[in-house]
Design a protein around this motif. Structure first.
Motif, PDB file in Angstrom:
ATOM      1  N   ASP A  73       0.811  -1.216   0.000  1.00  0.00           N
ATOM      2  CA  ASP A  73       0.000   0.000   0.000  1.00  0.00           C
ATOM      3  C   ASP A  73       0.840   1.260   0.000  1.00  0.00           C
ATOM      4  OD1 ASP A  73      -2.225  -1.571   0.063  1.00  0.00           O
ATOM      5  OD2 ASP A  73      -2.456  -1.505   2.246  1.00  0.00           O
ATOM      6  N   ALA A  74       2.139   1.148   0.227  1.00  0.00           N
ATOM      7  CA  ALA A  74       2.985   2.338   0.299  1.00  0.00           C
ATOM      8  C   ALA A  74       3.035   3.020  -1.058  1.00  0.00           C
ATOM      9  CB  ALA A  74       4.396   1.938   0.726  1.00  0.00           C
ATOM     10  N   PRO A  75       2.827   4.354  -1.124  1.00  0.00           N
ATOM     11  CA  PRO A  75       2.837   5.055  -2.404  1.00  0.00           C
ATOM     12  C   PRO A  75       4.240   5.089  -3.002  1.00  0.00           C
ATOM     13  CG  PRO A  75       2.734   6.618  -0.588  1.00  0.00           C
ATOM     14  CD  PRO A  75       2.560   5.249   0.003  1.00  0.00           C
ATOM     15  N   ALA A  76       4.300   5.076  -4.335  1.00  0.00           N
ATOM     16  CA  ALA A  76       5.591   5.173  -5.006  1.00  0.00           C
ATOM     17  C   ALA A  76       6.192   6.545  -4.738  1.00  0.00           C
ATOM     18  CB  ALA A  76       5.410   4.960  -6.515  1.00  0.00           C
ATOM     19  N   ALA A  77       7.513   6.588  -4.660  1.00  0.00           N
ATOM     20  CA  ALA A  77       8.184   7.849  -4.401  1.00  0.00           C
ATOM     21  C   ALA A  77       7.879   8.837  -5.516  1.00  0.00           C
ATOM     22  CB  ALA A  77       9.688   7.609  -4.295  1.00  0.00           C
ATOM     23  N   ALA A  78       7.495  10.054  -5.148  1.00  0.00           N
ATOM     24  CA  ALA A  78       7.156  11.074  -6.132  1.00  0.00           C
ATOM     25  C   ALA A  78       8.421  11.538  -6.849  1.00  0.00           C
ATOM     26  CB  ALA A  78       6.459  12.242  -5.446  1.00  0.00           C
ATOM     27  N   PHE A  79       8.283  11.846  -8.120  1.00  0.00           N
ATOM     28  CA  PHE A  79       9.409  12.340  -8.895  1.00  0.00           C
ATOM     29  C   PHE A  79       9.779  13.741  -8.405  1.00  0.00           C
ATOM     30  CE2 PHE A  79      10.911  14.835 -12.544  1.00  0.00           C
ATOM     31  CZ  PHE A  79      12.084  14.147 -12.812  1.00  0.00           C
ATOM     32  N   ASP A  80      11.038  13.965  -8.159  1.00  0.00           N
ATOM     33  CA  ASP A  80      11.519  15.257  -7.651  1.00  0.00           C
ATOM     34  C   ASP A  80      12.476  15.861  -8.658  1.00  0.00           C
ATOM     35  OD1 ASP A  80      12.341  17.446  -6.251  1.00  0.00           O
ATOM     36  OD2 ASP A  80      13.285  16.346  -4.605  1.00  0.00           O
ATOM     37  N   ILE A  81      11.962  16.795  -9.454  1.00  0.00           N
ATOM     38  CA  ILE A  81      12.812  17.409 -10.479  1.00  0.00           C
ATOM     39  C   ILE A  81      13.869  18.299  -9.862  1.00  0.00           C
ATOM     40  CG2 ILE A  81      11.451  19.517 -10.861  1.00  0.00           C
ATOM     41  CD1 ILE A  81      11.899  18.993 -13.897  1.00  0.00           C
ATOM     42  N   GLY A  82      13.658  18.680  -8.591  1.00  0.00           N
ATOM     43  CA  GLY A  82      14.632  19.515  -7.912  1.00  0.00           C
ATOM     44  C   GLY A  82      15.979  18.838  -7.722  1.00  0.00           C
ATOM     45  N   LYS A  83      16.021  17.520  -7.847  1.00  0.00           N
ATOM     46  CA  LYS A  83      17.273  16.792  -7.696  1.00  0.00           C
ATOM     47  C   LYS A  83      18.123  16.829  -8.968  1.00  0.00           C
ATOM     48  CE  LYS A  83      15.496  13.591  -4.183  1.00  0.00           C
ATOM     49  NZ  LYS A  83      15.241  12.174  -3.838  1.00  0.00           N
ATOM     50  N   ILE A  84      17.553  17.321 -10.048  1.00  0.00           N
ATOM     51  CA  ILE A  84      18.277  17.411 -11.316  1.00  0.00           C
ATOM     52  C   ILE A  84      18.955  18.775 -11.398  1.00  0.00           C
ATOM     53  CG2 ILE A  84      18.039  17.436 -13.821  1.00  0.00           C
ATOM     54  CD1 ILE A  84      15.730  15.500 -13.537  1.00  0.00           C
ATOM     55  N   LEU A  85      20.216  18.780 -11.752  1.00  0.00           N
ATOM     56  CA  LEU A  85      20.961  20.024 -11.828  1.00  0.00           C
ATOM     57  C   LEU A  85      20.457  20.909 -12.962  1.00  0.00           C
ATOM     58  CD1 LEU A  85      24.615  18.716 -11.270  1.00  0.00           C
ATOM     59  CD2 LEU A  85      23.081  19.782  -9.596  1.00  0.00           C
ATOM     60  N   VAL A  86      20.456  22.209 -12.730  1.00  0.00           N
ATOM     61  CA  VAL A  86      20.041  23.179 -13.749  1.00  0.00           C
ATOM     62  C   VAL A  86      21.142  23.303 -14.786  1.00  0.00           C
ATOM     63  CG1 VAL A  86      19.477  25.593 -14.187  1.00  0.00           C
ATOM     64  CG2 VAL A  86      18.568  24.446 -12.155  1.00  0.00           C
ATOM     65  N   SER A  87      20.745  23.284 -16.051  1.00  0.00           N
ATOM     66  CA  SER A  87      21.703  23.420 -17.150  1.00  0.00           C
ATOM     67  C   SER A  87      21.547  24.787 -17.814  1.00  0.00           C
ATOM     68  CB  SER A  87      21.476  22.318 -18.193  1.00  0.00           C
ATOM     69  OG  SER A  87      22.214  22.588 -19.370  1.00  0.00           O
ATOM     70  N   ASP A  88      22.680  25.421 -18.118  1.00  0.00           N
ATOM     71  CA  ASP A  88      22.647  26.690 -18.847  1.00  0.00           C
ATOM     72  C   ASP A  88      23.321  26.542 -20.211  1.00  0.00           C
ATOM     73  OD1 ASP A  88      25.244  26.404 -18.079  1.00  0.00           O
ATOM     74  OD2 ASP A  88      25.421  28.339 -17.047  1.00  0.00           O
ATOM     75  N   ALA A  89      23.387  25.306 -20.713  1.00  0.00           N
ATOM     76  CA  ALA A  89      23.994  25.061 -22.023  1.00  0.00           C
ATOM     77  C   ALA A  89      23.231  25.825 -23.098  1.00  0.00           C
ATOM     78  CB  ALA A  89      23.986  23.567 -22.326  1.00  0.00           C
ATOM     79  N   PRO A  90      23.914  26.402 -24.063  1.00  0.00           N
ATOM     80  CA  PRO A  90      23.239  27.164 -25.128  1.00  0.00           C
ATOM     81  C   PRO A  90      22.278  26.283 -25.916  1.00  0.00           C
ATOM     82  CG  PRO A  90      25.614  27.569 -25.134  1.00  0.00           C
ATOM     83  CD  PRO A  90      25.382  26.412 -24.216  1.00  0.00           C
ATOM     84  N   LEU A  91      21.103  26.838 -26.205  1.00  0.00           N
ATOM     85  CA  LEU A  91      20.102  26.146 -27.015  1.00  0.00           C
ATOM     86  C   LEU A  91      19.647  27.080 -28.123  1.00  0.00           C
ATOM     87  CD1 LEU A  91      17.845  24.524 -24.248  1.00  0.00           C
ATOM     88  CD2 LEU A  91      19.561  23.366 -25.654  1.00  0.00           C
ATOM     89  N   GLY A  92      19.187  26.495 -29.217  1.00  0.00           N
ATOM     90  CA  GLY A  92      18.639  27.305 -30.302  1.00  0.00           C
ATOM     91  C   GLY A  92      17.167  27.569 -30.082  1.00  0.00           C
TER      92      GLY A  92
END
Length: 353
Positions: free
Chosen positions: A65-84
């Motif tokens: 019955d335990a809920p699946a762990a919620a996805f945490d986008i905060g754990k992903i590093l911010v990227s500033d790579a150039p994009l078009g």
């Protein structure tokens, strides 16, 4: 030889005592084994081993019955790579869209995270993928190219697995039909999902391949900006008297026939219009832009017109005064090549009968 009179009684007593001892039991054997060192451990019965390692029923139920762990986008590093420019990524050499890519100004799609769906809203781009002429299809080559491209700008793979059937069943028909070009064969093939986290937005990629083709969806998160404007009953009457019709920018859920709550005040004004003129009869006509499949747009426009009629009837309007018609993308009033034009083309018209 005769035993002495002193020894004979002692032997008789020893025999009697020996006869009074009880036979050894299983418990005695266990105690003896415990007290005596052994080179090998005593064997454990299979049932006992299973019981020792398995959780009790209460624990098992709690884990299920335990809920699946919620996805945490905060754990992903911010990227500033150039994009078009959006959609930012292109297919590798030798691969091309199978048909005209579908681009939506605002859409909603469930991205698989390995534990569940992360519903994302924003601008989207999707297409089927095929090999170019004189090119040999290689699923591995395509996947390797996409992976290298996305990770080079800081995107992170969050899932690459088949979506369980019980999760796929949660997808409504509008989601499946509205993203038919980008969804792919998620029933039988794994879905690979990447996230590129930016300071001001997130870019998601859904990617599915098989032995002959592929599919992908690129979505950029963005806040919803309503485009529908309230037209009051008197303004609607003036337009109907002058031209016989009036266009309403009624909001619907993305690729859905459900009227958004933000459009309910506009529907109330149509009710007021009908109450002010009891002889007025209207056709409710649904229209879409040219994004996506034409047949799907036709069905969508009909469903939206019917939903508006249902809203009016639910508010007390006689159904005999109304009819619903859908025209899909066949009657644009603005340029479908621009976002502003597509917004104008997604409309509901009231037409005097």
């Amino acid at each position: 030889m005769k035993l002495s009179a002193r020894i004979a009684p002692l032997l008789v007593l020893a025999v009697l005592l020996a006869g009074c001892q009880k036979p050894p039991t299983a418990e005695d054997a266990v105690e003896a084994d415990a007290a005596t060192p052994s080179a090998e451990p005593a064997p454990v019965a299979p049932d006992a081993a299973a019981d020792a390692s398995a959780p009790d029923d209460a624990t098992a139920d709690a884990d299920a019955d335990a809920p699946a762990a919620a996805f945490d986008i905060g754990k992903i590093l911010v990227s500033d790579a150039p994009l078009g420019e959006f959609p930012y990524f292109s297919l590798p050499a030798g691969y091309e869209p199978m048909n005209k890519p579908v681009q939506m100004d605002y859409a909603r799609f469930p991205f698989w995270t390995g534990e569940g769906f992360e519903w994302v809203e924003g601008r989207s781009y999707e297409t089927r993928i095929r090999k170019a002429r004189d090119k040999t299809w290689s699923e591995f080559e395509l996947r390797k190219n996409i992976e290298t491209l996305l990770t080079s700008v800081g995107a992170v793979e969050v899932a690459s697995s088949k979506i369980p059937r019980e999760w796929i069943k949660q997808l409504d028909s509008d989601t499946k039909q509205g993203h038919i070009d980008g969804l792919g064969d998620v029933y039988n093939r794994p879905a690979t999902v990447y996230v590129l986290r930016r300071a001001d937005r997130n870019i998601w990629v859904h990617f599915v391949t098989n032995s002959a083709s592929g599919n992908w969806i690129i979505m950029e998160t963005a806040p919803f900006e309503p485009t529908a404007k309230l037209i009051d009953a008197s303004a609607m009457k003036q337009s109907l008297d002058a031209t016989g019709k009036v266009a309403l920018q009624v909001n619907f859920a993305t690729d859905s026939t459900q009227v958004e709550a933000s459009s309910k005040p506009q529907v109330d004004q149509v009710v007021q219009l009908l109450q002010d003129d009891p002889s007025l009869q209207l056709s409710i006509d649904g229209h879409t832009d040219n994004t996506g499949d034409g047949q799907h747009n036709q069905v969508l426009s009909e469903g939206r017109a019917q939903s508006v009629v249902a809203e009016l009837v639910a508010r007390g309007t006689d159904a005999a005064r109304l009819q619903a018609r859908g025209y899909g993308d066949s009657r644009p009033v603005a340029d479908n090549g621009t976002e502003a034009g597509r917004a104008e083309n997604r409309r509901v018209e009231l037409v005097k009968r």
